[in-house]
Design a protein around this motif. Structure first.
Motif, PDB file in Angstrom:
ATOM      1  N   VAL A  83       0.823  -1.196   0.000  1.00  0.00           N
ATOM      2  CA  VAL A  83       0.000   0.000   0.000  1.00  0.00           C
ATOM      3  C   VAL A  83       0.869   1.263   0.000  1.00  0.00           C
ATOM      4  O   VAL A  83       0.561   2.247  -0.653  1.00  0.00           O
ATOM      5  CB  VAL A  83      -0.915  -0.055   1.244  1.00  0.00           C
ATOM      6  N   ASP A  84       2.007   1.176   0.717  1.00  0.00           N
ATOM      7  CA  ASP A  84       2.999   2.264   0.705  1.00  0.00           C
ATOM      8  C   ASP A  84       3.392   2.702  -0.670  1.00  0.00           C
ATOM      9  O   ASP A  84       3.633   3.858  -0.934  1.00  0.00           O
ATOM     10  CB  ASP A  84       4.295   1.717   1.289  1.00  0.00           C
ATOM     11  N   ARG A  85       3.578   1.707  -1.553  1.00  0.00           N
ATOM     12  CA  ARG A  85       4.183   1.992  -2.833  1.00  0.00           C
ATOM     13  C   ARG A  85       3.170   2.443  -3.865  1.00  0.00           C
ATOM     14  O   ARG A  85       3.492   2.549  -5.039  1.00  0.00           O
ATOM     15  CB  ARG A  85       4.962   0.765  -3.329  1.00  0.00           C
ATOM     16  N   LEU A  86       1.951   2.738  -3.423  1.00  0.00           N
ATOM     17  CA  LEU A  86       0.984   3.305  -4.351  1.00  0.00           C
ATOM     18  C   LEU A  86       1.376   4.744  -4.656  1.00  0.00           C
ATOM     19  O   LEU A  86       1.859   5.045  -5.732  1.00  0.00           O
ATOM     20  CB  LEU A  86      -0.421   3.252  -3.753  1.00  0.00           C
ATOM     21  N   ASN A  87       1.183   5.652  -3.707  1.00  0.00           N
ATOM     22  CA  ASN A  87       1.674   7.009  -3.919  1.00  0.00           C
ATOM     23  C   ASN A  87       2.969   7.115  -3.149  1.00  0.00           C
ATOM     24  O   ASN A  87       2.985   7.460  -1.978  1.00  0.00           O
ATOM     25  CB  ASN A  87       0.658   8.034  -3.439  1.00  0.00           C
ATOM     26  N   TYR A  88       4.075   6.773  -3.808  1.00  0.00           N
ATOM     27  CA  TYR A  88       5.323   6.637  -3.071  1.00  0.00           C
ATOM     28  C   TYR A  88       5.909   7.964  -2.619  1.00  0.00           C
ATOM     29  O   TYR A  88       6.823   7.967  -1.817  1.00  0.00           O
ATOM     30  CB  TYR A  88       6.363   5.868  -3.890  1.00  0.00           C
ATOM     31  N   CYS A  89       5.371   9.069  -3.118  1.00  0.00           N
ATOM     32  CA  CYS A  89       5.909  10.343  -2.643  1.00  0.00           C
ATOM     33  C   CYS A  89       5.396  10.673  -1.245  1.00  0.00           C
ATOM     34  O   CYS A  89       6.070  11.346  -0.482  1.00  0.00           O
ATOM     35  CB  CYS A  89       5.519  11.479  -3.580  1.00  0.00           C
ATOM     36  N   SER A  90       4.179  10.227  -0.937  1.00  0.00           N
ATOM     37  CA  SER A  90       3.621  10.501   0.384  1.00  0.00           C
ATOM     38  C   SER A  90       3.131   9.176   0.932  1.00  0.00           C
ATOM     39  O   SER A  90       1.936   8.933   1.056  1.00  0.00           O
ATOM     40  CB  SER A  90       2.481  11.508   0.297  1.00  0.00           C
ATOM     41  N   ALA A  91       4.080   8.314   1.277  1.00  0.00           N
ATOM     42  CA  ALA A  91       3.720   6.936   1.583  1.00  0.00           C
ATOM     43  C   ALA A  91       2.876   6.812   2.833  1.00  0.00           C
ATOM     44  O   ALA A  91       2.033   5.923   2.931  1.00  0.00           O
ATOM     45  CB  ALA A  91       5.000   6.111   1.734  1.00  0.00           C
ATOM     46  N   LEU A  92       3.064   7.716   3.798  1.00  0.00           N
ATOM     47  CA  LEU A  92       2.347   7.540   5.054  1.00  0.00           C
ATOM     48  C   LEU A  92       0.857   7.773   4.892  1.00  0.00           C
ATOM     49  O   LEU A  92       0.055   7.152   5.587  1.00  0.00           O
ATOM     50  CB  LEU A  92       2.918   8.485   6.114  1.00  0.00           C
ATOM     51  N   ILE A  93       0.467   8.640   3.971  1.00  0.00           N
ATOM     52  CA  ILE A  93      -0.968   8.882   3.789  1.00  0.00           C
ATOM     53  C   ILE A  93      -1.651   7.603   3.312  1.00  0.00           C
ATOM     54  O   ILE A  93      -2.746   7.255   3.765  1.00  0.00           O
ATOM     55  CB  ILE A  93      -1.191  10.037   2.796  1.00  0.00           C
ATOM     56  N   ASN A  94      -0.995   6.866   2.412  1.00  0.00           N
ATOM     57  CA  ASN A  94      -1.591   5.603   1.953  1.00  0.00           C
ATOM     58  C   ASN A  94      -1.719   4.613   3.097  1.00  0.00           C
ATOM     59  O   ASN A  94      -2.725   3.929   3.240  1.00  0.00           O
ATOM     60  CB  ASN A  94      -0.723   4.916   0.899  1.00  0.00           C
ATOM     61  N   ASP A  95      -0.647   4.521   3.915  1.00  0.00           N
ATOM     62  CA  ASP A  95      -0.688   3.601   5.054  1.00  0.00           C
ATOM     63  C   ASP A  95      -1.900   3.879   5.915  1.00  0.00           C
ATOM     64  O   ASP A  95      -2.658   2.978   6.278  1.00  0.00           O
ATOM     65  CB  ASP A  95       0.534   3.826   5.961  1.00  0.00           C
ATOM     66  N   PHE A  96      -2.065   5.172   6.260  1.00  0.00           N
ATOM     67  CA  PHE A  96      -3.107   5.493   7.233  1.00  0.00           C
ATOM     68  C   PHE A  96      -4.492   5.350   6.614  1.00  0.00           C
ATOM     69  O   PHE A  96      -5.436   4.946   7.289  1.00  0.00           O
ATOM     70  CB  PHE A  96      -2.900   6.907   7.786  1.00  0.00           C
ATOM     71  N   ALA A  97      -4.619   5.641   5.317  1.00  0.00           N
ATOM     72  CA  ALA A  97      -5.931   5.474   4.682  1.00  0.00           C
ATOM     73  C   ALA A  97      -6.322   3.999   4.673  1.00  0.00           C
ATOM     74  O   ALA A  97      -7.455   3.633   4.994  1.00  0.00           O
ATOM     75  CB  ALA A  97      -5.896   6.017   3.255  1.00  0.00           C
ATOM     76  N   TYR A  98      -5.377   3.129   4.342  1.00  0.00           N
ATOM     77  CA  TYR A  98      -5.680   1.694   4.320  1.00  0.00           C
ATOM     78  C   TYR A  98      -5.973   1.187   5.722  1.00  0.00           C
ATOM     79  O   TYR A  98      -6.944   0.459   5.948  1.00  0.00           O
ATOM     80  CB  TYR A  98      -4.494   0.954   3.703  1.00  0.00           C
ATOM     81  N   CYS A  99      -5.130   1.561   6.678  1.00  0.00           N
ATOM     82  CA  CYS A  99      -5.342   1.079   8.043  1.00  0.00           C
ATOM     83  C   CYS A  99      -6.683   1.540   8.574  1.00  0.00           C
ATOM     84  O   CYS A  99      -7.370   0.792   9.274  1.00  0.00           O
ATOM     85  CB  CYS A  99      -4.221   1.557   8.964  1.00  0.00           C
TER      86      CYS A  99
END
Lengths: 410, 162, 169
Positions: A83-99
């Protein structure tokens, strides 16, 4: 040195929408997919009449890595690096959206410290993404100095996040029910230093380009899109805000701690490239303002929710108590058991609405994870911003749309 | 969020009669319809209730169930800040639904992706070329019966010296 | 070589070998400090490529700063990020369009072996379609690792034969 057998013909992976021009005297050219200005993975087949672009056919998919298929064979926790490597420029936003999507399905509520910290890190990641976008867009116009300023400050941000999460770019820091670890000592002090340095660097970039005649000529009234068209073609995020519509999921449907923060939503006036650049610069200012408020709001407390369905037990308990050992074992081998159901949860990513649609049949492995990525939808509508302008305008327009390949093609 | 919840209650009351079932799930109104009722319902949602942004179309594969595929749509209202999910079911023998391209421009790309990943046909969308996959790719990879590691390379591999 | 007898020293061919090894050293030195990379950038490793090219971890120190975005003018193909099957013909075409001498760096684990995307879409390592000189692992690799990889490539270039005029010289 080259021992390859010669290949006379290589297969063409796409079928363009048009191979002949409609207007007499027009030329079809192919831009990309290995091209610096198309961020590496977009192919544009354009029909040109002289320097004017008549119509374009945008092809993506050159970075399709099978994210959704991978999701169906890994546990809920093991997906976090993907999930991190989706928008790799702002990886934490993807993490938190998925979580958060998984936490909604499980019915888990975060601790206050975790909420504030997630909000802080999401804004920090958003700053890193906007720094990258503006730096790349300015470099493609030739403003190398601005690129070097912004990438230097972005590097400080990366090193700082690496102190916390262990990795510079793709952090994998979010966990279902909390975060991987708490802040180390001195992290907040360094954060304040970086924010002050960033103020200086961003001011310098403003001084270099904002009222620069060449920059204004290249960016003003180029790539214009109206609000109605933007909504019809599915644009969200800074692009929609640059048309004048103050739509921001952080204000409209507050999540995490955004409801308690005081911030503005910057909007543009015309929906052109200059407005998109300026909206991103102002959003970085607002993000810094939010981070400073969150630093004051942070209270000591637990990071992870005390729920053994998803939170890993402490290591010393795992080594001494059998229940903790079994809990840890089951969480690692089978994954957290998420009850059956489906959920769609959206966050305001750096590019727009980043949504996760998750289907669970109970068990530790998802049935389906679908990512609604803003960049993919924007690629469907970007031709409205390219048609009618000049060939050389494709470069700044594309740079201002901030297409991230990992998110677009998943 | 009670204003949004009230509005969704109005929507449910307004269109619920034309759906197979309707209900709230995690803050989103979920409507279940037959495939032929899909486009009129979406027109109504867009026109009368103001769901002006089309977020997403995707499908879910239930190989043990007939009909096999769930086609799932999400819409958002930029004035009321609420979302609605529409689900419809199609069978493997005739996996076709009507297209939403005349209503929303963003449907073009999303229907292309759903088509190439699951094989769902969109009646009326004449541009269903592969988007994320490439020309010559056989099969629909997100279906459950497509093995994850079946590769279809375009360039032949070279012989590696030991 | 029969056991028990000392190895015979190679018979020097005289001035020609001395000149050609000195020429190889000189040309190797010139080539290794003037690399023109073609950054074939696709994915997340691009972030680290941008970092390694800019001020804090400079590649300009090695003479490898100026990227040439056309294969005709570059000699180092840096494949940065995942290459999938759709992109593979493009990579092959770009490699073939480069002129000799050329070197290839596989930057990141996705270019090396497919990374953790072991599925239908990804090319499991670019060495399936083009020969690779240096593999830099990491997801993404730290800029110091990239610099280490470039220095190893420089050692490799320095030790190679560089025939300029014909096959022997």
């Amino acid at each position: 040195m080259s021992t390859l057998p010669p290949l006379t013909t290589l297969p063409n992976p796409i079928r363009p929408a048009f191979t002949e021009g409609q207007t007499p005297g027009s030329v079809i050219v192919n831009i990309g997919p290995s091209h610096p200005a198309t961020h590496g993975t977009i192919q544009i087949v354009a029909e040109l009449s002289g320097e004017r672009v008549l119509r374009t056919d945008v092809h993506c998919g050159y970075l399709h890595r099978g994210f959704e298929k991978e999701c169906e064979s890994h546990t809920w926790h093991n997906l976090i690096p993907y999930v991190d490597r989706l928008n790799y420029c702002s990886a934490l936003i993807n993490d938190f959206a998925y979580c958060e999507a998984v936490e909604k399905l499980m019915g888990v509520e975060l601790t206050p410290r975790c909420r504030h910290l997630r909000t802080l890190l999401a804004e920090y990641s958003r700053i890193a993404d906007h720094l990258t976008c503006v730096a790349a867009a300015l470099m493609e116009l030739g403003a190398m100095t601005a690129f070097l300023y912004l990438v230097t400050i972005r590097d400080y941000v990366y090193e700082h996040i690496a102190d916390l999460t262990g990795a510079r770019v793709t952090h994998s820091y979010g966990r279902i029910g909390g975060l991987a670890r708490d802040l180390p000592d001195g992290w907040i002090g360094r954060l304040e230093q970086i924010l002050d340095q960033m103020d200086t660097f961003v001011d310098r970039v403003h001084g270099l380009v904002d009222r620069n005649r060449i920059f204004i000529d290249r960016m003003r009234d180029i790539g214009v899109i109206t609000t109605a068209e933007a909504v019809n073609w599915g644009f969200t995020g800074p692009i929609l805000r640059s048309t004048g519509a103050p739509r921001d999921l952080r204000k409209d449907t507050p999540y995490l701690s955004y409801g308690e923060l005081d911030f503005e939503v910057p909007v543009g006036i015309k929906g052109d490239n200059y407005d998109r650049y300026y909206v991103r610069m102002r959003e970085m200012d607002e993000s810094r303002h939010m981070i400073r408020q969150l630093i004051d709001m942070l209270e000591p407390g637990p990071i992870n929710v005390d729920d053994r369905r998803c939170t890993f037990p402490d290591k010393d308990a795992v080594y001494t108590q059998i229940e903790a050992l079994i809990n840890h074992f089951k969480l690692v081998m089978e994954g957290p058991q998420v009850p059956a159901g489906e959920v769609y949860s959206a966050h305001e990513g750096a590019n727009g609405e980043l949504g996760f649609y998750i289907v669970s049949v109970g068990g530790g492995v998802p049935w389906k994870v679908h990512c609604r990525s803003p960049s993919f939808v924007h690629m469907g509508g970007v031709h409205r911003m390219l048609d009618g302008y000049q060939l050389a305008d494709i470069v700044p327009t594309f740079g201002s749309v901030n297409m991230i390949g990992g998110e677009c093609d998943r | 969020m009670s204003a949004g919840g009230d509005f969704l209650g109005e929507v449910q009351a307004g269109v619920g009669a034309r759906t197979l079932s309707s209900g709230m799930a995690h803050g989103i109104l979920v409507l279940d319809v037959e495939p032929q009722d899909l486009v009129p319902l979406v027109k109504d949602l867009k026109g009368a209730f103001g769901f002006d942004m089309f977020l997403d179309v995707t499908a879910v594969d239930w190989p043990q169930r007939r009909p096999r595929f769930d086609v799932v749509y999400h819409f958002y209202s930029t004035r009321r800040f609420v979302r609605v999910r529409i689900k419809t079911r199609v069978d493997e023998s005739e996996p076709i639904v009507d297209t939403l391209v005349p209503l929303y421009g963003s449907a073009r790309y999303m229907e292309r992706e759903c088509h190439e990943m699951y094989g769902i046909g969109f009646r009326g969308n004449d541009d269903l070329r592969p988007l994320l996959l490439y020309e010559g790719f056989q099969g629909h990879p997100l279906r459950k019966d497509y093995p994850k590691q079946r590769e279809q390379p375009l360039v032949p591999y070279r012989e590696v010296e030991p | 070589m029969t056991p028990g007898k000392p190895a015979q020293p190679p018979v020097p061919r005289g001035a020609f070998e001395y000149l050609s090894t000195r020429k190889d050293e000189f040309v190797g030195w010139a080539r290794k400090f003037s690399l023109f990379p073609y950054p074939f950038v696709t994915a997340c490793c691009a972030m680290e490529f941008m970092s390694v090219s800019s001020t804090l971890y400079d590649t300009d120190r090695f003479g490898a700063a100026l990227p040439r975005f056309t294969p005709r003018q570059s000699d180092l193909l840096m494949v940065v990020g995942t290459v999938n099957h759709k992109q593979a013909p493009i990579l092959r075409k770009v490699y073939e369009q480069m002129c000799e001498p050329k070197w290839v760096i596989a930057f990141g684990v996705c270019a090396t072996s497919g990374g953790f995307y072991q599925n239908y879409a990804t090319l499991l390592g670019i060495d399936r379609i083009i020969p690779v000189d240096i593999y830099i692992p990491g997801c993404p690799p730290r800029p110091e690792m990239v610099i280490d990889g470039i220095m190893k490539l420089q050692d490799k270039i320095a030790a190679e034969r560089h025939p300029i005029i014909n096959e022997d010289f």
